[in-house]
Design an enzyme around this catalytic site. Structure first.
Site, PDB file in Angstrom:
ATOM      1  N   HIS A  65       0.838  -1.448  -0.100  1.00 56.21           N
ATOM      2  CA  HIS A  65       0.039  -0.208   0.058  1.00 56.21           C
ATOM      3  C   HIS A  65       0.906   1.593   0.260  1.00 56.21           C
ATOM      4  O   HIS A  65       1.744   1.715   0.754  1.00 56.21           O
ATOM      5  CB  HIS A  65      -0.779   0.014   0.883  1.00 56.21           C
ATOM      6  CG  HIS A  65      -0.633   0.287   2.406  1.00 56.21           C
ATOM      7  ND1 HIS A  65       0.032   1.439   2.407  1.00 56.21           N
ATOM      8  CD2 HIS A  65       0.210  -0.312   3.199  1.00 56.21           C
ATOM      9  CE1 HIS A  65       0.155   1.416   4.678  1.00 56.21           C
ATOM     10  NE2 HIS A  65       0.550   0.327   4.598  1.00 56.21           N
ATOM     11  N   ASP A 177       5.972   2.781   6.286  1.00 58.27           N
ATOM     12  CA  ASP A 177       4.648   2.065   6.701  1.00 58.27           C
ATOM     13  C   ASP A 177       3.546   3.267   5.400  1.00 58.27           C
ATOM     14  O   ASP A 177       2.755   3.856   6.024  1.00 58.27           O
ATOM     15  CB  ASP A 177       3.889   1.863   7.776  1.00 58.27           C
ATOM     16  CG  ASP A 177       2.887   1.473   7.932  1.00 58.27           C
ATOM     17  OD1 ASP A 177       2.212   1.198   6.701  1.00 58.27           O
ATOM     18  OD2 ASP A 177       2.167   1.147   8.672  1.00 58.27           O
ATOM     19  N   GLU A 209      -5.332   1.522   2.467  1.00 58.27           N
ATOM     20  CA  GLU A 209      -4.693   0.452   3.480  1.00 58.27           C
ATOM     21  C   GLU A 209      -5.434   1.002   5.208  1.00 58.27           C
ATOM     22  O   GLU A 209      -6.324   0.118   5.496  1.00 58.27           O
ATOM     23  CB  GLU A 209      -3.355  -0.022   3.022  1.00 58.27           C
ATOM     24  CG  GLU A 209      -3.622  -1.053   4.223  1.00 58.27           C
ATOM     25  CD  GLU A 209      -2.698  -1.162   5.100  1.00 58.27           C
ATOM     26  OE1 GLU A 209      -2.647  -1.696   6.714  1.00 58.27           O
ATOM     27  OE2 GLU A 209      -2.633   0.350   6.076  1.00 58.27           O
ATOM     28  N   GLU A 210      -4.641   2.290   5.250  1.00 52.20           N
ATOM     29  CA  GLU A 210      -4.819   2.653   6.040  1.00 52.20           C
ATOM     30  C   GLU A 210      -6.352   2.978   6.489  1.00 52.20           C
ATOM     31  O   GLU A 210      -6.147   3.483   7.695  1.00 52.20           O
ATOM     32  CB  GLU A 210      -3.571   4.075   6.352  1.00 52.20           C
ATOM     33  CG  GLU A 210      -2.856   4.012   6.132  1.00 52.20           C
ATOM     34  CD  GLU A 210      -2.079   3.032   7.411  1.00 52.20           C
ATOM     35  OE1 GLU A 210      -2.731   2.655   8.669  1.00 52.20           O
ATOM     36  OE2 GLU A 210      -0.758   3.000   7.289  1.00 52.20           O
ATOM     37  N   ASP A 232       3.891  -5.566   3.466  1.00 50.36           N
ATOM     38  CA  ASP A 232       3.969  -4.847   4.767  1.00 50.36           C
ATOM     39  C   ASP A 232       5.108  -4.522   5.446  1.00 50.36           C
ATOM     40  O   ASP A 232       6.037  -5.239   5.126  1.00 50.36           O
ATOM     41  CB  ASP A 232       2.873  -4.800   5.529  1.00 50.36           C
ATOM     42  CG  ASP A 232       1.734  -3.251   5.533  1.00 50.36           C
ATOM     43  OD1 ASP A 232       2.345  -2.348   5.900  1.00 50.36           O
ATOM     44  OD2 ASP A 232       0.966  -3.105   5.468  1.00 50.36           O
ATOM     45  N   HIS A 319       4.068   4.427  12.775  1.00 50.29           N
ATOM     46  CA  HIS A 319       3.023   5.347  12.671  1.00 50.29           C
ATOM     47  C   HIS A 319       3.394   6.296  13.898  1.00 50.29           C
ATOM     48  O   HIS A 319       2.563   7.258  14.138  1.00 50.29           O
ATOM     49  CB  HIS A 319       1.503   4.985  13.504  1.00 50.29           C
ATOM     50  CG  HIS A 319       0.981   3.690  12.665  1.00 50.29           C
ATOM     51  ND1 HIS A 319      -0.608   3.929  12.643  1.00 50.29           N
ATOM     52  CD2 HIS A 319       0.863   3.490  11.360  1.00 50.29           C
ATOM     53  CE1 HIS A 319      -1.155   2.627  11.896  1.00 50.29           C
ATOM     54  NE2 HIS A 319      -0.158   2.275  11.366  1.00 50.29           N
TER      55      HIS A 319
END
Length: 352
Positions: A65, A177, A209-210, A232, A319
């Site tokens: 992603h 990410d 995706e998130e 990922d 994150h």
């Protein structure tokens, strides 16, 4: 990692791509893949699909992603301060005091996330977790009229952080990410041996995706693969304050991880391990007793089911605006997927 490959990664990371606003990073992926793919296209959802050997058998899908966490302009005060919604799952404690960029129709607008200073906070409130509704963005305007001349409700926002080399082949940056996963699936497609390849391979930079694995679901439905591998990042657990009894043992620089568990097709897992052994490549194993929250979840359940695996790049500080990965792990993951694709034949049976 050679210069063109590193330039591709740098461009992916630098391109803003909060979920739902992935156009800049999609362009980077599309332009890179055009040099070696037989076909590159975007679907109506925004996924970018690069294909090699389109008439091959079986169809194989690689998914990484390309969207990142972000924010969105939600409310502007009479003084011109901007309150925002979050896009994706943020830790509110790391939001204050950051430089950000608001991506507007007329170009980027710089700002800073503000919160009441500790000196002005009553003692009883000090030390409490930050709340998103108590944080604002300051773009240094005189009032709301000036602010609205620059930004609009709904404009996306990202941290103003690029990629930076630390040492020993380790880099830091925002949105590793999963820009690193998008890099892996694109680079894997380039590294495939076209003379050996029998499968039709579709490397997809998936969107959204998130916010719910949305692009993986739609692109997998359109491609209708027999086999898929999602790429990922995963939590590297080689830093302080980690309980490896629950989090597992994953080392930054120790090689990509291959996940095992009920959500992963055992034939795919075994073929990934065989590919690593053929390359004499160190890999790390991860146990996943339930859904992983990655694109693999959505792909596995597409149509009548897809034989799905998950390869991950170890990452620290997920994150946050300063995630860390080892370039060697990403490079190895790309070679692993290319070897996996080269070894698949029409006679392979992926029935568990």
């Amino acid at each position: 990692m050679n210069t063109p490959e590193r330039d591709f990664l740098n461009a992916l990371v630098e391109a803003p791509s909060p979920s739902g606003y992935e156009q800049p990073v999609r362009r980077v992926y599309h332009e890179y893949a055009e040099a070696f793919a037989d076909a590159v296209r975007s679907d109506v959802h925004g996924n970018v699909i690069a294909t090699r050997n389109p008439n091959g058998n079986p169809r194989v899908m690689f998914a990484g992603h390309c969207d990142e966490l972000g924010f969105q302009v939600n409310y502007i005060t009479s003084e011109g301060f901007i309150y925002f919604n979050t896009i994706g799952g943020h830790d509110a404690g790391v939001i204050p005091g950051r430089r950000v960029v608001i991506h507007t129709r007329n170009g980027p607008v710089a700002g800073v996330t503000g919160r009441r200073a500790i000196h002005l906070t009553p003692p009883a409130e000090r030390g409490k977790a930050a709340k998103v509704e108590d944080i604002w963005i300051d773009i240094a305007v005189a009032d709301k009229d000036e602010a609205t001349s620059l930004v609009q409700i709904g404009d996306p926002i990202t941290y103003d952080v690029g990629i930076q080399d630390l040492r020993n082949g380790v880099v830091a940056g925002r949105a590793l990410d999963n820009k690193v996963g998008a890099w892996v699936v694109g680079e894997a497609l380039r590294r495939i041996d076209g003379g050996q390849l029998q499968a039709s391979v579709h490397s997809v930079a998936t969107v959204q995706e998130e916010i719910g694995l949305r692009g993986a679901e739609t692109s997998a439905f359109g491609i209708n693969p027999l086999v898929a591998v999602a790429v990922d990042v995963t939590h590297a657990t080689d830093h302080p304050n980690i309980n490896k009894k629950t989090a597992g043992d994953v080392t930054l620089g120790g090689g990509p991880t291959i996940s095992r568990g009920p959500n992963f097709n055992p034939v795919v897992v075994e073929k990934l391990i065989e590919a690593a052994e053929a390359l004499e490549m160190p890999v790390q194993m991860e146990a996943a007793g339930r859904g992983t929250g990655t694109d693999a979840n959505a792909i596995q359940l597409t149509r009548s089911g897809v034989a799905t695996g998950l390869v991950s790049v170890p990452l620290r500080y997920m994150h946050t605006p300063s995630e860390i990965v080892a370039l060697a792990d990403a490079d190895a993951a790309a070679s692993l997927l290319a070897e996996f694709a080269n070894r698949i034949s029409p006679d392979d049976d992926f029935t568990p």
